[in-house]
Design a protein around this motif. Sequence first.
Motif, PDB file in Angstrom:
ATOM      1  N   LEU A 136      56.330 -32.951 -43.108  1.00 27.94           N
ATOM      2  CA  LEU A 136      57.659 -32.973 -43.715  1.00 27.94           C
ATOM      3  C   LEU A 136      58.673 -32.191 -42.884  1.00 27.94           C
ATOM      4  CD1 LEU A 136      56.628 -32.522 -47.445  1.00 27.94           C
ATOM      5  CD2 LEU A 136      57.579 -34.587 -46.406  1.00 27.94           C
ATOM      6  N   LYS A 137      58.267 -31.089 -42.275  1.00 27.29           N
ATOM      7  CA  LYS A 137      59.173 -30.274 -41.464  1.00 27.29           C
ATOM      8  C   LYS A 137      59.658 -31.026 -40.234  1.00 27.29           C
ATOM      9  CE  LYS A 137      57.484 -25.749 -42.795  1.00 27.29           C
ATOM     10  NZ  LYS A 137      56.661 -24.608 -42.438  1.00 27.29           N
ATOM     11  N   ARG A 138      58.850 -31.919 -39.704  1.00 30.19           N
ATOM     12  CA  ARG A 138      59.227 -32.662 -38.500  1.00 30.19           C
ATOM     13  C   ARG A 138      60.156 -33.833 -38.795  1.00 30.19           C
ATOM     14  NH1 ARG A 138      53.479 -32.121 -37.117  1.00 30.19           N
ATOM     15  NH2 ARG A 138      53.258 -34.264 -37.772  1.00 30.19           N
ATOM     16  N   ALA A 139      60.383 -34.156 -40.071  1.00 32.32           N
ATOM     17  CA  ALA A 139      61.212 -35.314 -40.437  1.00 32.32           C
ATOM     18  C   ALA A 139      62.672 -34.905 -40.626  1.00 32.32           C
ATOM     19  CB  ALA A 139      60.688 -35.941 -41.725  1.00 32.32           C
ATOM     20  N   ASP A 140      63.578 -35.786 -40.193  1.00 32.39           N
ATOM     21  CA  ASP A 140      65.000 -35.607 -40.471  1.00 32.39           C
ATOM     22  C   ASP A 140      65.354 -36.287 -41.786  1.00 32.39           C
ATOM     23  OD1 ASP A 140      65.686 -34.261 -37.992  1.00 32.39           O
ATOM     24  OD2 ASP A 140      65.337 -36.200 -37.025  1.00 32.39           O
ATOM     25  N   LEU A 141      64.664 -37.376 -42.062  1.00 32.44           N
ATOM     26  CA  LEU A 141      64.897 -38.161 -43.274  1.00 32.44           C
ATOM     27  C   LEU A 141      63.546 -38.529 -43.869  1.00 32.44           C
ATOM     28  CD1 LEU A 141      66.717 -39.862 -45.189  1.00 32.44           C
ATOM     29  CD2 LEU A 141      66.529 -41.712 -43.521  1.00 32.44           C
ATOM     30  N   ILE A 142      63.419 -38.354 -45.177  1.00 35.19           N
ATOM     31  CA  ILE A 142      62.195 -38.712 -45.898  1.00 35.19           C
ATOM     32  C   ILE A 142      62.547 -39.853 -46.839  1.00 35.19           C
ATOM     33  CG2 ILE A 142      60.414 -37.922 -47.504  1.00 35.19           C
ATOM     34  CD1 ILE A 142      61.156 -35.011 -46.507  1.00 35.19           C
ATOM     35  N   ILE A 143      61.761 -40.922 -46.770  1.00 36.27           N
ATOM     36  CA  ILE A 143      61.961 -42.069 -47.662  1.00 36.27           C
ATOM     37  C   ILE A 143      60.706 -42.230 -48.504  1.00 36.27           C
ATOM     38  CG2 ILE A 143      62.280 -44.562 -47.802  1.00 36.27           C
ATOM     39  CD1 ILE A 143      63.862 -44.414 -45.201  1.00 36.27           C
ATOM     40  N   LEU A 194      64.312 -33.528 -58.448  1.00 38.45           N
ATOM     41  CA  LEU A 194      64.876 -34.174 -57.270  1.00 38.45           C
ATOM     42  C   LEU A 194      65.855 -35.308 -57.591  1.00 38.45           C
ATOM     43  CD1 LEU A 194      61.731 -34.218 -54.983  1.00 38.45           C
ATOM     44  CD2 LEU A 194      63.792 -32.839 -54.711  1.00 38.45           C
ATOM     45  N   LEU A 195      65.801 -35.846 -58.803  1.00 38.11           N
ATOM     46  CA  LEU A 195      66.711 -36.932 -59.160  1.00 38.11           C
ATOM     47  C   LEU A 195      68.021 -36.389 -59.720  1.00 38.11           C
ATOM     48  CD1 LEU A 195      64.614 -39.710 -60.949  1.00 38.11           C
ATOM     49  CD2 LEU A 195      65.594 -39.750 -58.676  1.00 38.11           C
ATOM     50  N   PRO A 196      69.155 -36.939 -59.274  1.00 40.95           N
ATOM     51  CA  PRO A 196      70.428 -36.524 -59.856  1.00 40.95           C
ATOM     52  C   PRO A 196      70.665 -37.139 -61.234  1.00 40.95           C
ATOM     53  CG  PRO A 196      70.788 -38.157 -58.160  1.00 40.95           C
ATOM     54  CD  PRO A 196      69.318 -37.845 -58.162  1.00 40.95           C
ATOM     55  N   ALA A 197      69.933 -38.222 -61.535  1.00 35.45           N
ATOM     56  CA  ALA A 197      70.033 -38.894 -62.832  1.00 35.45           C
ATOM     57  C   ALA A 197      68.766 -39.717 -63.034  1.00 35.45           C
ATOM     58  CB  ALA A 197      71.261 -39.805 -62.882  1.00 35.45           C
ATOM     59  N   ARG A 198      68.396 -39.894 -64.288  1.00 40.90           N
ATOM     60  CA  ARG A 198      67.227 -40.716 -64.581  1.00 40.90           C
ATOM     61  C   ARG A 198      67.549 -42.189 -64.358  1.00 40.90           C
ATOM     62  NH1 ARG A 198      66.484 -38.416 -70.446  1.00 40.90           N
ATOM     63  NH2 ARG A 198      68.708 -38.312 -70.081  1.00 40.90           N
ATOM     64  N   PRO A 199      66.535 -42.979 -63.970  1.00 39.23           N
ATOM     65  CA  PRO A 199      66.769 -44.417 -63.835  1.00 39.23           C
ATOM     66  C   PRO A 199      67.066 -45.018 -65.201  1.00 39.23           C
ATOM     67  CG  PRO A 199      64.687 -43.784 -62.807  1.00 39.23           C
ATOM     68  CD  PRO A 199      65.187 -42.608 -63.561  1.00 39.23           C
ATOM     69  N   GLY A 200      68.145 -45.761 -65.283  1.00 35.03           N
ATOM     70  CA  GLY A 200      68.525 -46.439 -66.516  1.00 35.03           C
ATOM     71  C   GLY A 200      68.019 -47.866 -66.499  1.00 35.03           C
ATOM     72  N   PRO A 201      68.749 -48.763 -67.153  1.00 35.76           N
ATOM     73  CA  PRO A 201      68.295 -50.153 -67.229  1.00 35.76           C
ATOM     74  C   PRO A 201      68.368 -50.863 -65.880  1.00 35.76           C
ATOM     75  CG  PRO A 201      70.473 -49.886 -68.218  1.00 35.76           C
ATOM     76  CD  PRO A 201      69.985 -48.523 -67.875  1.00 35.76           C
ATOM     77  N   VAL A 228      63.101 -30.746 -49.350  1.00 30.33           N
ATOM     78  CA  VAL A 228      64.497 -31.020 -49.694  1.00 30.33           C
ATOM     79  C   VAL A 228      65.282 -29.715 -49.759  1.00 30.33           C
ATOM     80  CG1 VAL A 228      66.028 -31.917 -51.505  1.00 30.33           C
ATOM     81  CG2 VAL A 228      63.994 -33.207 -50.847  1.00 30.33           C
ATOM     82  N   ARG A 229      64.697 -28.702 -50.347  1.00 26.48           N
ATOM     83  CA  ARG A 229      65.347 -27.387 -50.420  1.00 26.48           C
ATOM     84  C   ARG A 229      65.613 -26.839 -49.020  1.00 26.48           C
ATOM     85  NH1 ARG A 229      61.611 -25.033 -53.000  1.00 26.48           N
ATOM     86  NH2 ARG A 229      62.142 -25.877 -55.011  1.00 26.48           N
ATOM     87  N   ASP A 230      64.729 -27.159 -48.061  1.00 31.23           N
ATOM     88  CA  ASP A 230      64.886 -26.698 -46.678  1.00 31.23           C
ATOM     89  C   ASP A 230      65.846 -27.576 -45.871  1.00 31.23           C
ATOM     90  OD1 ASP A 230      63.170 -24.597 -47.151  1.00 31.23           O
ATOM     91  OD2 ASP A 230      61.420 -25.592 -46.263  1.00 31.23           O
TER      92      ASP A 230
END
Length: 194
Positions: free
Chosen positions: A65-72, A124-131, A91-93
């Motif tokens: 994870l430390k070696r990644a710039d973007l995590i998908i 980690l989610l800014p909002a729960r998944p809705g419909p 993510v915090r780092d």
Amino acid sequence: RVLVIEERLGDKDAFLDEGYYVRMALDPKARGAEPTGAAGALPAGVQSYVQVQPVEVARVTADILKRADLIILAGIQALKENELALLEDAVRDGRNLVLFTGRSDGRLSEAFYNGPFWKSGLGLLPARPGPLYEGDRAAGKYHQLGEFKADHTLFKPFAGVNEPNLRLPRYVRHFQASPADLRIGSEAGGTGAA
């Protein structure tokens, strides 16, 4: 350096992997293959600007994870407590995280995304998944980015030359964010954007 995390990677038929299309969009070559110089590929020995590494979630370590710039995360339906803690630390780092919550078969683990991944607004989610939104491109029923404020924290990195590109995509099938969660985020001083 893009790390694409999946529940499992098939031994054969990599096109069945949940992250196949995102991997091919970022670095169009077979999983584990080096460029060969074939039509449309980079010459042998030349690396792409975007380096994609697929990995099964069970094999993820803090070092990876430390070696990644973007995590998908692609189609993840659950994470063990230690796997989720590693991701939260990354993510915090400062690692960037993109989620493809649903799977190619249309499943979404509501228990996971509304539970440990959401953590009542502290996860980690800014909002729960809705419909689930089901549009129709032929009928002109789709979503696009509405208001685009180039100075908004969410869009600031993409302003300038790339700004028009964010306005172009049409979203035909996606999970909508829970409006109640977005209001809570804006009232608590957050951006309220998902």
